[in-house]
Design an enzyme around this catalytic site. Structure first.
Site, short mmCIF file in Angstrom:
data_model
loop_
_atom_site.label_atom_id
_atom_site.label_comp_id
_atom_site.label_asym_id
_atom_site.label_seq_id
_atom_site.Cartn_x
_atom_site.Cartn_y
_atom_site.Cartn_z
N LYS A 178 0.85 -1.19 0.00
CA LYS A 178 0.00 0.00 0.00
C LYS A 178 0.88 1.24 0.00
O LYS A 178 1.91 1.26 0.66
CB LYS A 178 -0.86 0.04 1.27
CG LYS A 178 -2.05 -0.89 1.31
CD LYS A 178 -2.82 -0.70 2.61
CE LYS A 178 -3.96 -1.70 2.76
NZ LYS A 178 -5.07 -1.48 1.84
N ARG A 189 -10.33 -11.40 2.47
CA ARG A 189 -11.25 -12.43 1.97
C ARG A 189 -10.60 -13.80 1.99
O ARG A 189 -11.28 -14.82 2.09
CB ARG A 189 -11.75 -12.04 0.57
CG ARG A 189 -10.71 -11.99 -0.50
CD ARG A 189 -11.17 -11.22 -1.73
NE ARG A 189 -11.16 -9.77 -1.50
CZ ARG A 189 -11.63 -8.87 -2.36
NH1 ARG A 189 -12.15 -9.25 -3.51
NH2 ARG A 189 -11.58 -7.58 -2.09
N1 BES Z 1 -8.03 -3.63 4.60
C1 BES Z 1 -8.27 -3.27 3.25
C2 BES Z 1 -9.61 -2.58 3.04
C3 BES Z 1 -9.80 -1.22 3.63
C4 BES Z 1 -9.06 -0.14 3.18
C5 BES Z 1 -10.78 -1.03 4.55
C6 BES Z 1 -9.29 1.10 3.71
C7 BES Z 1 -11.02 0.22 5.09
C8 BES Z 1 -10.25 1.29 4.65
C9 BES Z 1 -8.29 -4.51 2.37
O1 BES Z 1 -7.48 -5.55 2.76
C10 BES Z 1 -7.86 -4.07 1.00
O2 BES Z 1 -6.80 -3.53 0.88
N2 BES Z 1 -8.73 -4.26 0.02
C11 BES Z 1 -8.46 -3.83 -1.30
C12 BES Z 1 -8.99 -4.90 -2.24
C13 BES Z 1 -8.61 -4.69 -3.68
C14 BES Z 1 -7.11 -4.88 -3.83
C15 BES Z 1 -9.35 -5.70 -4.51
C16 BES Z 1 -9.21 -2.52 -1.55
O3 BES Z 1 -10.32 -2.37 -1.05
O4 BES Z 1 -8.65 -1.65 -2.19
ZN ZN Z 2 -5.47 -5.39 2.10
#
Ligand code: BES
Ligand code: ZN
Ligand code: ZN
Length: 465
Positions: free
Chosen positions: A243, A317
């Site tokens: 990230k 997930r």
């Molecule tokens: N933990 C994050 C989701 C998240 C981000 C929740 C910011 C609340 C605030 C999750 O693991 C994630 O990074 N999801 C990605 C999925 C994508 C790569 C398909 C997302 O939501 O960008």
């Molecule tokens: Zn993530």
């Protein structure tokens, strides 16, 4: 930290004054007090507070504005939080509202506003104390719910260095000990022997080994069964799909689903609900090292499905999939997952609303009503089956990160649904678990979402009462 009301005793009387009740309220005041209220321009706005002096100059009466319907609709917990912000002393509401939802919102707002995260820095002590509402059952329920909320917030607020998978396990153990619940933990390489391969794959790069925490508690041997699954990603770097800094900054809260199910479990056990409760928490850190799982890897899940990894940041997930597969091997009457699963959920409904998905119409209706009753806003998103092809990439059964990012919260939930063996009463919450700025009863930091609505809905859902 436990949430509680003050005991009965000498207290400053407190009057709740709606915006259209200011004239009537001041008309009955002694002239000095009425003049004081007028001089301060007290208008009964939601959350407005004013202490009136008696003849000796000591506080004689506190006025708390409850606003009008429009302003109450704009903000939750304003009046209760205003009570908590009164000068040091004990206060007693003269007339608690007859309406249960109104009374509870005031009581909860007060208790919620007293939360302090003081592990690393001493915080101001809450000064004002409110005498418990006359309905002792209500007082006990509110104190229970608020103490559970404190637990949830504290777990989320604690930084990842002190809230890794090991510390999250310890928190679950402490909770189990407090209520005589059973606890079993499968850690590190044991996850492979226990056939929980995706929990292992996501968590194996971290210094603190991944684990599956399982808590069980029986409120009644023949009670309905409830399984809660919570995402316990103690820190989400994104993995090799790292990230960017701004997106990683808040990722200590990525165990918000676990913190919420532990808070809910605490409320259920403390209330002695006649259920058989099972809590499953995959606790991992999504980290970067030579043993990280990679984009392009294909993992085989507990239930035998293969998953192509297209983004290591869609890790929640994966760990939930194994936990859900395990959950439905002993199908409960109600299966719930709570997770900070997608950024898309926050884009769809913002930080204040907990979106949920379920195919159970009755459950959805109960939850919507309950959410309004307890000021825990929830909103249903659809399990839109026609989007299934979006999670099917071709060289494996499933894709963990569909390209394009359309309907991200829905596709993530559809992914989870694949691991529930078509359970008819599966409910998934995609929560934000964070208050971005100080709001009434919700200081900046970790936040419980959806759990209160679910607790309120449980009797109707599990016992059809
Ligand atoms: N933990 C994050 C989701 C998240 C981000 C929740 C910011 C609340 C605030 C999750 O693991 C994630 O990074 N999801 C990605 C999925 C994508 C790569 C398909 C997302 O939501 O960008
Ligand atoms: Zn993530
Ligand atoms: Zn995550």
């Amino acid at each position: 930290m436990t949430a509680k009301f003050a005991d009965e005793g000498a207290a400053v009387p407190l009057r709740l004054v709606p915006a259209d009740g200011v004239e009537a309220a001041t008309a009955v005041l002694p002239p000095v007090a009425a003049a004081w209220a007028g001089a301060h321009g007290f208008a009964g706005k939601a959350g407005e507070r004013l202490v009136l002096p008696g003849e000796d100059g000591n506080p004689a009466l506190a006025l708390i504005g409850t606003g009008d319907a429009a302003s109450r609709a704009r903000t939750r917990f304003a009046a209760g939080a205003a009570i908590a912000a009164l000068p040091k002393g004990r206060y007693a509401i003269e007339d608690w509202p007859q309406d249960r939802a109104e009374a509870e919102e005031i009581g909860l707002g007060y208790l919620f506003a007293r939360y302090r995260f003081d592990t690393y820095r001493k915080q101001s002590e809450p000064g004002a104390e409110l005498v418990a509402p006359p309905d002792a059952d209500m007082a006990a329920r509110l104190a229970r719910i608020a103490t559970s909320e404190y637990l949830t917030r504290r777990l989320i607020d604690t930084p990842a260095a002190d809230m890794g998978p090991d510390a999250l396990e310890q928190a679950a153990r402490d909770l189990a000990d407090a209520y005589g619940a059973g606890i079993e933990v499968t850690t590190g390489e044991e996850l492979l022997e226990a056939n929980l391969p995706m929990i292992h794959a996501v968590g194996r790069a971290a210094a603190t080994p991944p684990r599956l925490i399982e808590l069980t508690w029986t409120g009644a041997a023949d009670g309905p069964t409830l399984t809660l699954v919570g995402k316990g990603v103690c820190f989400d770097t994104g993995g090799l799909n790292l990230k960017p800094g701004a997106s990683m900054a808040l990722m200590k809260k990525d165990m918000g689903g676990a913190a919420n199910v532990l808070g809910l479990a605490r409320s259920i056990m403390d209330a002695g609900l006649k259920v058989r409760l099972r809590v499953l928490i995959p606790a991992v850190e999504n980290s970067v090292s030579g043993s990280s799982f990679r984009p392009g890897d294909i993992l085989t899940a507990r239930n035998g499905m293969t998953v192509e990894i297209n983004n290591t940041d869609a890790e929640g997930r994966l760990v939930l999939a194994d936990a859900l597969s395990l959950a439905v091997e002993t199908p409960p009457d109600l299966l719930v997952s709570m997770a900070t699963l997608t950024g898309a959920a926050r884009v769809a409904v913002g930080p204040d609303i907990a979106p949920f998905l379920t195919d159970d119409e009755a459950l959805a209706a109960s939850l919507a009503t309950a959410g309004r009753q307890v000021a825990d806003p929830v909103w249903r998103l659809p399990f839109h089956t026609p989007y299934e092809p979006m999670i099917e990439p071709g060289i494996a059964d499933l894709d963990n990160a569909p390209k394009g990012g359309m309907a991200g919260a829905i596709t993530a939930a559809l992914f989870l649904r694949r691991f529930t063996a078509d359970h008819p009463s599966y409910l998934h919450f995609d929560i934000f678990a964070w208050s971005q700025s100080n709001a009434p009863g919700r200081p900046k930091g970790g936040l419980g979402q959806g759990g209160r609505a679910l607790l309120e809905a449980l009797p109707e859902v599990l016992w059809k009462t």
